[in-house]
Design a protein around this motif. Structure first.
Motif, PDB file in Angstrom:
ATOM      1  N   GLY A  50     -63.015  11.706   1.009  1.00 32.91           N
ATOM      2  CA  GLY A  50     -62.361  12.911   0.468  1.00 32.91           C
ATOM      3  C   GLY A  50     -61.267  13.385   1.243  1.00 32.91           C
ATOM      4  O   GLY A  50     -60.357  13.809   0.547  1.00 32.91           O
ATOM      5  N   GLY A  51     -61.252  12.894   2.547  1.00 29.04           N
ATOM      6  CA  GLY A  51     -60.072  13.147   3.221  1.00 29.04           C
ATOM      7  C   GLY A  51     -58.852  12.566   2.761  1.00 29.04           C
ATOM      8  O   GLY A  51     -57.720  13.016   2.789  1.00 29.04           O
ATOM      9  N   THR A  52     -59.069  11.287   2.313  1.00 27.23           N
ATOM     10  CA  THR A  52     -57.954  10.251   1.951  1.00 27.23           C
ATOM     11  C   THR A  52     -57.442  11.028   0.603  1.00 27.23           C
ATOM     12  O   THR A  52     -56.188  11.008   0.450  1.00 27.23           O
ATOM     13  CB  THR A  52     -58.634   8.824   1.542  1.00 27.23           C
ATOM     14  N   LEU A  53     -58.330  11.393  -0.478  1.00 30.09           N
ATOM     15  CA  LEU A  53     -57.866  11.969  -1.716  1.00 30.09           C
ATOM     16  C   LEU A  53     -57.106  13.257  -1.097  1.00 30.09           C
ATOM     17  O   LEU A  53     -56.168  13.567  -1.867  1.00 30.09           O
ATOM     18  CB  LEU A  53     -59.008  12.311  -2.579  1.00 30.09           C
ATOM     19  N   ARG A  54     -57.636  13.984  -0.291  1.00 34.57           N
ATOM     20  CA  ARG A  54     -56.931  15.348   0.010  1.00 34.57           C
ATOM     21  C   ARG A  54     -55.525  14.998   0.285  1.00 34.57           C
ATOM     22  O   ARG A  54     -54.571  15.803  -0.147  1.00 34.57           O
ATOM     23  CB  ARG A  54     -57.903  16.042   0.978  1.00 34.57           C
ATOM     24  N   PHE A  55     -55.346  14.229   1.174  1.00 34.84           N
ATOM     25  CA  PHE A  55     -54.117  13.547   1.658  1.00 34.84           C
ATOM     26  C   PHE A  55     -53.260  13.137   0.599  1.00 34.84           C
ATOM     27  O   PHE A  55     -51.883  13.620   0.443  1.00 34.84           O
ATOM     28  CB  PHE A  55     -54.048  12.587   2.811  1.00 34.84           C
ATOM     29  N   MET A  56     -53.705  12.428  -0.434  1.00 31.65           N
ATOM     30  CA  MET A  56     -52.981  11.931  -1.497  1.00 31.65           C
ATOM     31  C   MET A  56     -52.584  12.914  -2.362  1.00 31.65           C
ATOM     32  O   MET A  56     -51.329  12.935  -2.960  1.00 31.65           O
ATOM     33  CB  MET A  56     -53.682  10.690  -1.947  1.00 31.65           C
ATOM     34  N   LEU A  57     -53.437  13.910  -2.516  1.00 29.55           N
ATOM     35  CA  LEU A  57     -53.080  15.054  -3.421  1.00 29.55           C
ATOM     36  C   LEU A  57     -51.952  15.969  -2.779  1.00 29.55           C
ATOM     37  O   LEU A  57     -51.300  16.284  -3.363  1.00 29.55           O
ATOM     38  CB  LEU A  57     -54.447  16.017  -3.701  1.00 29.55           C
ATOM     39  N   GLY A  58     -52.262  16.219  -1.629  1.00 29.34           N
ATOM     40  CA  GLY A  58     -50.992  16.996  -0.622  1.00 29.34           C
ATOM     41  C   GLY A  58     -49.799  16.497  -0.827  1.00 29.34           C
ATOM     42  O   GLY A  58     -48.734  17.263  -0.750  1.00 29.34           O
TER      43      GLY A  58
ATOM     44  N   PHE B 182     -64.303   2.171   0.522  1.00 33.18           N
ATOM     45  CA  PHE B 182     -63.194   2.348  -0.649  1.00 33.18           C
ATOM     46  C   PHE B 182     -61.969   3.041  -0.191  1.00 33.18           C
ATOM     47  O   PHE B 182     -60.991   2.507  -0.801  1.00 33.18           O
ATOM     48  CB  PHE B 182     -63.971   3.039  -1.725  1.00 33.18           C
ATOM     49  N   ALA B 183     -61.925   4.156   0.552  1.00 31.12           N
ATOM     50  CA  ALA B 183     -60.864   4.738   0.761  1.00 31.12           C
ATOM     51  C   ALA B 183     -59.638   4.120   1.498  1.00 31.12           C
ATOM     52  O   ALA B 183     -58.509   3.869   1.027  1.00 31.12           O
ATOM     53  CB  ALA B 183     -61.115   6.162   1.557  1.00 31.12           C
ATOM     54  N   PRO B 184     -59.943   3.400   2.764  1.00 29.41           N
ATOM     55  CA  PRO B 184     -58.899   2.525   3.231  1.00 29.41           C
ATOM     56  C   PRO B 184     -58.750   1.122   2.633  1.00 29.41           C
ATOM     57  O   PRO B 184     -57.512   0.404   2.613  1.00 29.41           O
ATOM     58  CB  PRO B 184     -59.497   2.445   4.825  1.00 29.41           C
ATOM     59  N   SER B 185     -59.664   0.583   2.069  1.00 35.29           N
ATOM     60  CA  SER B 185     -59.404  -0.778   1.431  1.00 35.29           C
ATOM     61  C   SER B 185     -59.075  -0.850   0.014  1.00 35.29           C
ATOM     62  O   SER B 185     -58.578  -1.867  -0.363  1.00 35.29           O
ATOM     63  CB  SER B 185     -60.994  -1.451   1.587  1.00 35.29           C
ATOM     64  N   VAL B 186     -59.385   0.275  -0.799  1.00 31.76           N
ATOM     65  CA  VAL B 186     -58.646   0.265  -2.206  1.00 31.76           C
ATOM     66  C   VAL B 186     -57.972   1.520  -2.350  1.00 31.76           C
ATOM     67  O   VAL B 186     -56.787   1.153  -2.918  1.00 31.76           O
ATOM     68  CB  VAL B 186     -59.997   0.281  -3.096  1.00 31.76           C
ATOM     69  N   ILE B 187     -58.085   2.572  -2.132  1.00 32.22           N
ATOM     70  CA  ILE B 187     -57.171   3.724  -2.243  1.00 32.22           C
ATOM     71  C   ILE B 187     -55.887   3.560  -1.690  1.00 32.22           C
ATOM     72  O   ILE B 187     -54.763   3.683  -2.415  1.00 32.22           O
ATOM     73  CB  ILE B 187     -57.895   5.215  -1.929  1.00 32.22           C
ATOM     74  N   GLU B 188     -55.885   3.540  -0.450  1.00 31.85           N
ATOM     75  CA  GLU B 188     -54.582   3.386   0.321  1.00 31.85           C
ATOM     76  C   GLU B 188     -53.712   2.400   0.137  1.00 31.85           C
ATOM     77  O   GLU B 188     -52.602   2.649  -0.450  1.00 31.85           O
ATOM     78  CB  GLU B 188     -54.911   3.381   1.687  1.00 31.85           C
ATOM     79  N   PRO B 189     -54.174   1.087  -0.285  1.00 28.93           N
ATOM     80  CA  PRO B 189     -53.389  -0.023  -0.656  1.00 28.93           C
ATOM     81  C   PRO B 189     -52.838   0.060  -2.151  1.00 28.93           C
ATOM     82  O   PRO B 189     -51.771  -0.385  -2.271  1.00 28.93           O
ATOM     83  CB  PRO B 189     -53.884  -1.442  -0.308  1.00 28.93           C
ATOM     84  N   ALA B 190     -53.572   0.647  -3.024  1.00 24.00           N
ATOM     85  CA  ALA B 190     -53.325   0.753  -4.177  1.00 24.00           C
ATOM     86  C   ALA B 190     -52.153   1.692  -4.345  1.00 24.00           C
ATOM     87  O   ALA B 190     -51.293   1.629  -5.039  1.00 24.00           O
ATOM     88  CB  ALA B 190     -54.467   1.157  -5.159  1.00 24.00           C
ATOM     89  N   VAL B 191     -52.251   2.906  -3.631  1.00 20.52           N
ATOM     90  CA  VAL B 191     -51.367   3.772  -3.554  1.00 20.52           C
ATOM     91  C   VAL B 191     -49.817   3.379  -3.060  1.00 20.52           C
ATOM     92  O   VAL B 191     -48.838   3.718  -3.522  1.00 20.52           O
ATOM     93  CB  VAL B 191     -51.689   5.155  -3.023  1.00 20.52           C
TER      94      VAL B 191
END
Length: 205
Positions: free
Chosen positions: A157-165, A99-108
């Protein structure tokens, strides 16, 4: 045999260090100067035609894509970080890892780049749907698999951590509490320290 990670601290390979630290496997870093375009040089291009980091070399095996590398490391070197193939939690583990690379990253990326996309056509749906869905993965739980930390938390979690940072998503209580738990992991702290030291060594601070 020591694994080799083609790496730069200002690339996704910085997150791969966390996966390596959690796995506890010996490795060396092959620093690629992305500021000078070395990722498009013949050495890396022969292994990864995308010319991107991270790229992991394990003997004759080459693994690219940060999520794939993390899952590979867990399965091969740290099985305690991955549910077994016949474990009912395996599906949840894979679901949120990808979900992280295929949904979170492109949505952001779409939100912050101002892309005009139709929700029914984009594989990541809408930004708001992505946020709500990501929260549902960890709401009321310590980690993606409940009380059990896994490599899915390094990827998701690492993806969320980066996005929050980088303030690309809002630090809701669910996200902030989850990331605080990840920040407390010794392996995460070691990886952060190594990335910081490499940035200093390369004169990037």
């Amino acid at each position: 045999m020591t694994l080799s990670l083609y790496y730069h601290p200002y690339s996704r390979a910085a997150g791969t260090l966390w996966a390596l630290e959690e796995s506890g496997v010996d490795h060396d870093l092959k620093v690629i100067d992305i500021m000078k375009g070395e990722q498009k040089g013949p050495e890396l291009m022969a292994k990864n035609p995308m010319g991107k980091l991270p790229t992991l070399v394990d003997g004759d095996v080459v693994v690219t894509e940060a999520a794939a590398i993390a899952l590979y490391l867990a399965d091969r070197y740290a099985p305690g970080l991955a549910p077994a193939l016949d474990d009912p939690q395996r599906g949840t583990y894979l679901r949120w890892s990808l979900f992280a690379p295929s949904v979170i990253e492109p949505a952001v990326m779409a939100r912050h780049s101002g892309w005009a996309v139709r929700e029914v056509s984009a594989g990541w749906g809408s930004f708001d749907a992505m946020l709500a869905t990501a929260e549902s993965a960890i709401a009321g739980k310590a980690f993606v698999l409940g009380d059990r930390f896994s490599m899915a938390d390094v990827v998701f979690g690492g993806t969320l951590r980066f996005m929050l940072g980088f303030k690309q998503i809002e630090p809701t209580p669910v996200f902030a509490d989850y990331v605080a738990r990840l920040d407390a992991r010794p392996a995460c702290q070691r990886a952060d320290a190594r990335n910081a030291a490499m940035r200093k060594e390369l004169g990037l601070q």
